[in-house]
Write a protein that holds these residues in place. Structure first.
Motif, PDB file in Angstrom:
ATOM      1  N   ARG A 119      79.055 -25.544 -34.445  1.00 11.24           N
ATOM      2  CA  ARG A 119      77.780 -24.867 -34.234  1.00 11.24           C
ATOM      3  C   ARG A 119      77.449 -25.085 -32.761  1.00 11.24           C
ATOM      4  O   ARG A 119      77.729 -26.142 -32.202  1.00 11.24           O
ATOM      5  CB  ARG A 119      76.673 -25.441 -35.128  1.00 11.24           C
ATOM      6  CG  ARG A 119      76.941 -25.242 -36.618  1.00 11.24           C
ATOM      7  CD  ARG A 119      77.056 -23.771 -36.954  1.00 11.24           C
ATOM      8  NE  ARG A 119      77.238 -23.483 -38.358  1.00 11.24           N
ATOM      9  CZ  ARG A 119      78.375 -23.080 -38.915  1.00 11.24           C
ATOM     10  NH1 ARG A 119      79.465 -22.982 -38.174  1.00 11.24           N
ATOM     11  NH2 ARG A 119      78.451 -22.778 -40.185  1.00 11.24           N
ATOM     12  N   GLU A 175      67.793 -23.344 -31.713  1.00 10.22           N
ATOM     13  CA  GLU A 175      68.537 -22.345 -32.478  1.00 10.22           C
ATOM     14  C   GLU A 175      70.030 -22.629 -32.360  1.00 10.22           C
ATOM     15  O   GLU A 175      70.549 -22.851 -31.270  1.00 10.22           O
ATOM     16  CB  GLU A 175      68.230 -20.947 -31.957  1.00 10.22           C
ATOM     17  CG  GLU A 175      68.931 -19.864 -32.739  1.00 10.22           C
ATOM     18  CD  GLU A 175      68.515 -18.466 -32.333  1.00 10.22           C
ATOM     19  OE1 GLU A 175      68.551 -17.584 -33.193  1.00 10.22           O
ATOM     20  OE2 GLU A 175      68.171 -18.267 -31.151  1.00 10.22           O
ATOM     21  N   TRP A 222      74.007 -21.415 -33.053  1.00  9.08           N
ATOM     22  CA  TRP A 222      74.815 -20.199 -33.075  1.00  9.08           C
ATOM     23  C   TRP A 222      76.188 -20.522 -33.643  1.00  9.08           C
ATOM     24  O   TRP A 222      76.676 -21.642 -33.502  1.00  9.08           O
ATOM     25  CB  TRP A 222      74.963 -19.653 -31.659  1.00  9.08           C
ATOM     26  CG  TRP A 222      73.664 -19.216 -31.048  1.00  9.08           C
ATOM     27  CD1 TRP A 222      72.638 -20.015 -30.638  1.00  9.08           C
ATOM     28  CD2 TRP A 222      73.248 -17.885 -30.788  1.00  9.08           C
ATOM     29  NE1 TRP A 222      71.613 -19.252 -30.126  1.00  9.08           N
ATOM     30  CE2 TRP A 222      71.965 -17.937 -30.210  1.00  9.08           C
ATOM     31  CE3 TRP A 222      73.846 -16.631 -30.968  1.00  9.08           C
ATOM     32  CZ2 TRP A 222      71.272 -16.790 -29.826  1.00  9.08           C
ATOM     33  CZ3 TRP A 222      73.160 -15.498 -30.591  1.00  9.08           C
ATOM     34  CH2 TRP A 222      71.876 -15.591 -30.032  1.00  9.08           C
ATOM     35  N   PRO A 262      73.465 -15.810 -34.291  1.00  7.18           N
ATOM     36  CA  PRO A 262      72.613 -16.872 -34.842  1.00  7.18           C
ATOM     37  C   PRO A 262      73.180 -17.387 -36.169  1.00  7.18           C
ATOM     38  O   PRO A 262      73.687 -16.608 -36.988  1.00  7.18           O
ATOM     39  CB  PRO A 262      71.269 -16.179 -35.040  1.00  7.18           C
ATOM     40  CG  PRO A 262      71.283 -15.048 -34.056  1.00  7.18           C
ATOM     41  CD  PRO A 262      72.708 -14.582 -34.012  1.00  7.18           C
ATOM     42  N   GLU A 263      73.101 -18.702 -36.359  1.00  8.33           N
ATOM     43  CA  GLU A 263      73.689 -19.332 -37.543  1.00  8.33           C
ATOM     44  C   GLU A 263      73.245 -18.674 -38.845  1.00  8.33           C
ATOM     45  O   GLU A 263      74.053 -18.463 -39.755  1.00  8.33           O
ATOM     46  CB  GLU A 263      73.326 -20.819 -37.555  1.00  8.33           C
ATOM     47  CG  GLU A 263      73.930 -21.589 -38.687  1.00  8.33           C
ATOM     48  CD  GLU A 263      73.599 -23.069 -38.619  1.00  8.33           C
ATOM     49  OE1 GLU A 263      74.465 -23.870 -38.983  1.00  8.33           O
ATOM     50  OE2 GLU A 263      72.475 -23.423 -38.207  1.00  8.33           O
ATOM     51  N   GLY A 264      71.991 -18.303 -38.938  1.00 17.86           N
ATOM     52  CA  GLY A 264      71.466 -17.674 -40.153  1.00 17.86           C
ATOM     53  C   GLY A 264      72.002 -16.275 -40.402  1.00 17.86           C
ATOM     54  O   GLY A 264      71.766 -15.709 -41.469  1.00 17.86           O
ATOM     55  N   LYS A 265      72.720 -15.720 -39.467  1.00 18.64           N
ATOM     56  CA  LYS A 265      73.276 -14.367 -39.599  1.00 18.64           C
ATOM     57  C   LYS A 265      74.786 -14.374 -39.847  1.00 18.64           C
ATOM     58  O   LYS A 265      75.425 -13.318 -39.832  1.00 18.64           O
ATOM     59  CB  LYS A 265      72.988 -13.550 -38.334  1.00 18.64           C
ATOM     60  CG  LYS A 265      71.522 -13.348 -38.037  1.00 18.64           C
ATOM     61  CD  LYS A 265      70.930 -12.361 -38.995  1.00 18.64           C
ATOM     62  CE  LYS A 265      69.490 -12.059 -38.592  1.00 18.64           C
ATOM     63  NZ  LYS A 265      68.926 -10.977 -39.367  1.00 18.64           N
ATOM     64  N   GLU A 272      76.749 -14.834 -42.541  1.00 19.11           N
ATOM     65  CA  GLU A 272      77.223 -14.025 -43.673  1.00 19.11           C
ATOM     66  C   GLU A 272      77.072 -12.539 -43.393  1.00 19.11           C
ATOM     67  O   GLU A 272      77.992 -11.760 -43.642  1.00 19.11           O
ATOM     68  CB  GLU A 272      76.474 -14.401 -44.952  1.00 19.11           C
ATOM     69  CG  GLU A 272      76.928 -15.717 -45.546  1.00 19.11           C
ATOM     70  CD  GLU A 272      76.258 -16.000 -46.874  1.00 19.11           C
ATOM     71  OE1 GLU A 272      76.002 -15.049 -47.642  1.00 19.11           O
ATOM     72  OE2 GLU A 272      75.994 -17.190 -47.141  1.00 19.11           O
TER      73      GLU A 272
END
Length: 119
Positions: A11, A51, A53, A99-102, A104
Motif C-alpha cells: 500500500r 489516503e 493507494w 485509491p485503496e477503496g477502489k 475491486e
C-alpha cells in the motif's frame, strides 16, 4: 492493447513537499521534482493516517518507450469509470495507483477493458 497486470502487494502514500528537493530518507518508491515542490511515493507505514493507494504494474507486459497507447489503454477506462489515478512510469512499464477503496472496482474495469489482472 491488452496487458498483463499484477496488483502490487504494498500500500502506498503520495506526499507533497513544497520546499524539498530530495527526501530526507531513502524509503521512497518514486520521486517527481517540479517547480511546485517534490512529490514522493512510498510504502505506507501501518500507522499512517493518510489516503492509501494500491498499484497495478504491467511488468509482465513490459514495453519499450516507443510503443504508443500502453498507458492510455489503462487510464482511459479508469477515467471513464471516474476512478482517480496517480502514475509513476518506469523504462519498461507503468505503475498505476488507485485509491485503496477502489481496488475491486478498478480491477473489474481493467478486466472489462480486456486486461488480465493477477493479485
Amino acid at each position: 492493447m491488452s496487458q498483463r497486470l499484477n496488483v502490487v502487494p504494498s500500500r502506498f502514500v503520495i506526499e507533497h513537499f513544497p520546499e524539498a528537493t530530495f527526501p530526507e530518507d531513502d524509503e521512497w518508491i518514486a520521486l517527481v521534482r517540479a517547480p511546485e515542490g517534490l512529490t514522493v511515493v512510498r510504502d505506507a507505514p501501518p500507522w499512517v493516517d493518510a489516503e492509501k493507494w494500491v498499484g497495478f504494474y504491467g511488468g509482465a507486459s513490459a514495453h519499450g518507450l516507443d510503443v504508443p497507447g500502453m498507458l492510455a489503454a489503462l487510464i482511459g477506462p479508469l477515467a471513464e469509470a471516474k476512478i482517480s489515478v496517480f502514475v509513476a512510469s518506469t523504462y519498461h512499464a507503468d505503475l498505476v495507483l488507485v485509491p485503496e477503496g477502489k481496488l475491486e472496482a478498478a480491477t473489474a474495469v481493467l478486466e472489462a477493458a480486456g486486461h488480465r489482472v493477477s493479485a
